[in-house]
Write a protein that holds these residues in place. Sequence first.
Motif, short mmCIF file in Angstrom:
data_model
loop_
_atom_site.label_atom_id
_atom_site.label_comp_id
_atom_site.label_asym_id
_atom_site.label_seq_id
_atom_site.Cartn_x
_atom_site.Cartn_y
_atom_site.Cartn_z
N ALA A 1 -13.76 -0.71 0.60
CA ALA A 1 -13.52 -0.04 0.01
C ALA A 1 -12.52 1.25 0.69
CB ALA A 1 -14.08 -0.19 -1.69
N MET A 2 -14.06 1.78 1.01
CA MET A 2 -13.64 3.18 1.57
C MET A 2 -12.63 3.34 3.12
SD MET A 2 -16.44 5.56 2.84
CE MET A 2 -15.95 7.39 3.84
N PHE A 3 -12.79 2.69 3.49
CA PHE A 3 -11.56 1.94 4.55
C PHE A 3 -10.12 1.63 4.32
CE2 PHE A 3 -9.08 -0.79 7.55
CZ PHE A 3 -9.60 0.40 8.80
N ILE A 4 -10.02 0.86 3.72
CA ILE A 4 -9.06 0.56 2.73
C ILE A 4 -8.34 2.07 1.49
CG2 ILE A 4 -7.71 -0.48 0.38
CD1 ILE A 4 -9.28 -2.75 1.48
N GLY A 5 -9.00 2.49 1.17
CA GLY A 5 -8.88 3.96 0.57
C GLY A 5 -8.17 5.38 1.75
N CYS A 6 -8.82 5.21 2.73
CA CYS A 6 -9.06 5.89 3.44
C CYS A 6 -7.61 5.93 4.25
CB CYS A 6 -9.62 5.80 4.85
SG CYS A 6 -11.57 7.03 4.18
N VAL A 7 -7.18 4.33 4.64
CA VAL A 7 -5.72 3.83 5.23
C VAL A 7 -4.48 3.83 3.76
CG1 VAL A 7 -4.53 1.93 5.24
CG2 VAL A 7 -7.14 3.04 6.49
N ALA A 8 -5.19 3.75 3.08
CA ALA A 8 -3.79 4.29 2.36
C ALA A 8 -3.86 5.49 2.01
CB ALA A 8 -4.04 3.50 0.61
N LEU A 9 -4.13 6.47 1.48
CA LEU A 9 -4.36 7.81 1.65
C LEU A 9 -3.42 8.50 2.82
CD1 LEU A 9 -7.60 8.60 0.33
CD2 LEU A 9 -5.98 9.55 -1.06
N THR A 10 -4.30 8.45 4.01
CA THR A 10 -3.44 8.24 5.37
C THR A 10 -1.89 8.14 5.00
OG1 THR A 10 -5.95 8.24 6.94
CG2 THR A 10 -3.02 8.42 7.72
N VAL A 11 -1.88 7.48 4.73
CA VAL A 11 -0.39 6.36 4.73
C VAL A 11 1.03 7.31 3.62
CG1 VAL A 11 1.58 4.51 4.28
CG2 VAL A 11 -0.53 4.24 5.65
N TRP B 1 12.99 10.39 -3.41
CA TRP B 1 12.38 9.32 -3.91
C TRP B 1 11.21 8.98 -2.94
CZ3 TRP B 1 11.53 5.30 -0.30
CH2 TRP B 1 12.40 5.31 1.07
N LEU B 2 10.71 9.39 -1.77
CA LEU B 2 9.85 9.58 -0.34
C LEU B 2 8.81 10.00 -1.07
CD1 LEU B 2 11.70 9.64 3.06
CD2 LEU B 2 10.19 7.47 2.25
N LEU B 3 8.97 11.35 -1.85
CA LEU B 3 7.93 11.69 -2.23
C LEU B 3 6.89 11.10 -3.28
CD1 LEU B 3 6.22 14.57 -3.09
CD2 LEU B 3 7.47 14.90 -5.23
N PHE B 4 7.56 10.16 -4.37
CA PHE B 4 7.41 9.63 -5.32
C PHE B 4 6.65 8.31 -4.62
CE2 PHE B 4 9.82 11.53 -7.68
CZ PHE B 4 9.67 12.42 -8.44
N LEU B 5 6.79 7.80 -3.16
CA LEU B 5 6.73 6.30 -2.88
C LEU B 5 5.26 6.52 -1.94
CD1 LEU B 5 6.22 3.90 -1.86
CD2 LEU B 5 8.11 4.06 -0.04
N GLY B 6 5.50 7.85 -1.46
CA GLY B 6 3.93 8.15 -1.21
C GLY B 6 3.32 8.86 -1.79
N THR B 7 3.27 9.55 -2.66
CA THR B 7 2.45 9.39 -4.49
C THR B 7 1.88 8.49 -4.59
OG1 THR B 7 3.52 11.53 -4.29
CG2 THR B 7 1.96 10.46 -6.36
N ALA B 8 3.06 6.80 -5.12
CA ALA B 8 1.96 6.14 -5.03
C ALA B 8 1.44 5.29 -4.19
CB ALA B 8 3.10 5.13 -5.48
N ILE B 9 1.03 5.26 -3.01
CA ILE B 9 0.41 5.33 -1.68
C ILE B 9 -0.83 5.50 -1.44
CG2 ILE B 9 0.53 4.25 1.10
CD1 ILE B 9 3.31 4.07 0.25
N ALA B 10 -0.73 7.49 -1.88
CA ALA B 10 -2.27 7.96 -1.87
C ALA B 10 -2.92 7.49 -2.85
CB ALA B 10 -1.29 9.14 -2.07
N GLY B 11 -1.88 7.18 -4.82
CA GLY B 11 -3.09 7.10 -5.88
C GLY B 11 -3.38 5.56 -5.87
N LEU B 12 -3.18 4.73 -4.48
CA LEU B 12 -3.86 3.47 -4.72
C LEU B 12 -5.01 3.48 -3.53
CD1 LEU B 12 -0.59 0.65 -3.78
CD2 LEU B 12 -2.14 0.87 -5.95
N GLY B 13 -5.43 4.23 -2.83
CA GLY B 13 -5.96 5.11 -2.10
C GLY B 13 -6.96 5.90 -2.51
N PHE B 14 -6.61 6.44 -3.63
CA PHE B 14 -7.38 7.64 -4.04
C PHE B 14 -8.89 6.86 -4.95
CE2 PHE B 14 -8.58 10.68 -6.77
CZ PHE B 14 -8.42 11.87 -6.36
N GLY B 15 -8.66 5.87 -5.94
CA GLY B 15 -10.02 5.35 -6.78
C GLY B 15 -10.77 4.85 -5.47
N PRO B 16 -10.16 3.56 -4.78
CA PRO B 16 -10.63 2.92 -4.03
C PRO B 16 -11.92 3.42 -2.60
CG PRO B 16 -8.67 1.83 -4.13
CD PRO B 16 -9.24 3.46 -4.66
N GLY B 17 -10.98 4.10 -2.09
CA GLY B 17 -11.43 6.24 -1.41
C GLY B 17 -13.00 6.53 -1.76
#
Length: 442
Positions: free
Chosen positions: A289-299, A314-330
Motif C-alpha cells: 500500500a505504501m509503495f502504491i501510494g508513493c508511486v501515485a503521489l510521485t506521478v 485540466w492537468l492540475l485537476f488530473l494531477g490532484t486526482a492522481i495524488a489523491g489516489l496515493g494520499f490515503g494508501p501512502g
Amino acid sequence: MHSTRIVDGVGGPLRRLTLPDGVAFGVVAASTFLAFASNAAASPLYRVYQAQFGFSAVTLTLLFTVYSMVLLGTLLSLGSLSDYVGRRPMLLAGLTTGTVACGLFVLAHGVGLLFVARALQGLAVGLITGAAAAALHDLRPHGSAASVLSGVAPTAGQALGAIVASALGQYAPAPTRLIWWLLLAMFVATLLAVLTIREPGGRRRHADLGLLRPQVSVPRPARGAFATAVPCLVGLWGLGGFYLSLGPSLAAQLLHSENLLWGGILILLLTGLGAVASGALAQVSPNRAMFIGCVALTVGALVTFAAIGTDTPWLLFLGTAIAGLGFGPGFLGAYRATVTVPLVTSAERAGLITAIYIVSYIATAVPAVIGGIATALYGLHGTALIYCATVSVLTASAAVILVARHMVTPPTASQTVPCPEPPLGACTVPACPPNVPVSARQ
C-alpha cells in the motif's frame, strides 16, 4: 428514548431522556464529521479574507499552520483525558469550542480574530477527536462499524466542508458569513444531542499525569521502517498542507478565474479520492500500500508540475486526482508498515505511533509556511513548481528505498504482528489508540 435516573443537588431523583446507543453512535460520528467540515471550510475562503484584510501569503499559510500546531498539542497533551473525565464532557467541551470558533469567524473584521478562530478550531478538533474515537468503540465494541466511521467521518467532513464552503462563498450572499452561521447552528444542534446520550466510557478516580504525558520513541527494530516512512510522510503531508493553504490560490491563477468553487473542487479531489483509495486498499499489505501510494503521489506531483509549467488547468485537476489516489494508501501503508515491525513491544509501539504523528503534523505545517514565505518573495508559480518537484523526489525516494529494503530482507509469514487501529484519516490521528481499554493503560 430511554429514561435515566439521576440525582439533583438536594438528593431528589430526577429523570432525563437519553438517546438509544444506536442513535448516540450516529451523534458521536456526526461530531467528528462536523469538526473536520468546519476546519476545511476555511481553506476556500482564505483568498477572500486575504483580499478583504490585505494580508500576505505568509499570513495565509500561518492561519493554516496555527490550526495544525494547536491540534497536535491538544492531541499530545489531552488525547487520553476522556479516560479520566468521561467521553461526554470532552465532546461537549470540543463542540462548545467549535461553536465559539464559528462565532468568531462570523464576527471577524481583521486577521487577529481569524488567528484566534483557527486556534480554537484546532483545540476543538483535538478535544473531539480522541473522545469521539473512544466513544464510537465504547458504543459499538463489536464489529467494524466504529473503525469504518472513525476513518470515513473526518475525511468526508473535510471534503464536504471544502466544497460547500466554496459554493456558498461564490454563489450565496455574505460569502464569509453564511457558512459559519450554518456551521454554528449545526454545532449547537450536535451539542444539544450529545447532552442526551449516556456516558459511553468509564472514568478513573484519580488522574495519573504520567499516563497523560506523551511517549515519543523510535525503537531500534523499527528504525529502518521509520526511516523509509519519513520521506513518504513528509512528501504526502507537505503536499496536503500546500493544497489546503495555497491550493485554491493556485487553481485561481491557472484558471484565470476568481470562482471559489474551483478551490473547493481541488480539495475535494485530494481528500475524497484519498478516502476512496484507502478503503479500496484496506486489505493490501502495508508495504505494498505504501509503495502504491508513493508511486501515485510521485506521478500526481509530476503531472501537477507539468500543469503549472505549461499553464494547463485540466492537468492540475488530473494531477490532484492522481495524488489523491496515493494520499490515503501512502499514509496508511507507512503507518502500518512502521507500527507492525516485529520485535517492537506494545509499550514501545505507543511511543512509535506518537513519533509518526509528530512527523506528520510538522510536515503538514512547516512546509506550508515555507511555501508562503517563498510565494511572497518569488511568486506562487515558481514556489508551486519547486514544491511539486520536492514532493515527487521525496515520495519516489521512499518507493526506491522500500523496494531495496524488500529485496534485501523479504518479509516472511512469521514477521507479522497485529496492527493497531488505523488512524482516523487525513491529519486527524489521536495521540494514542482510542480503543485501548482503560485498564490496559494503567
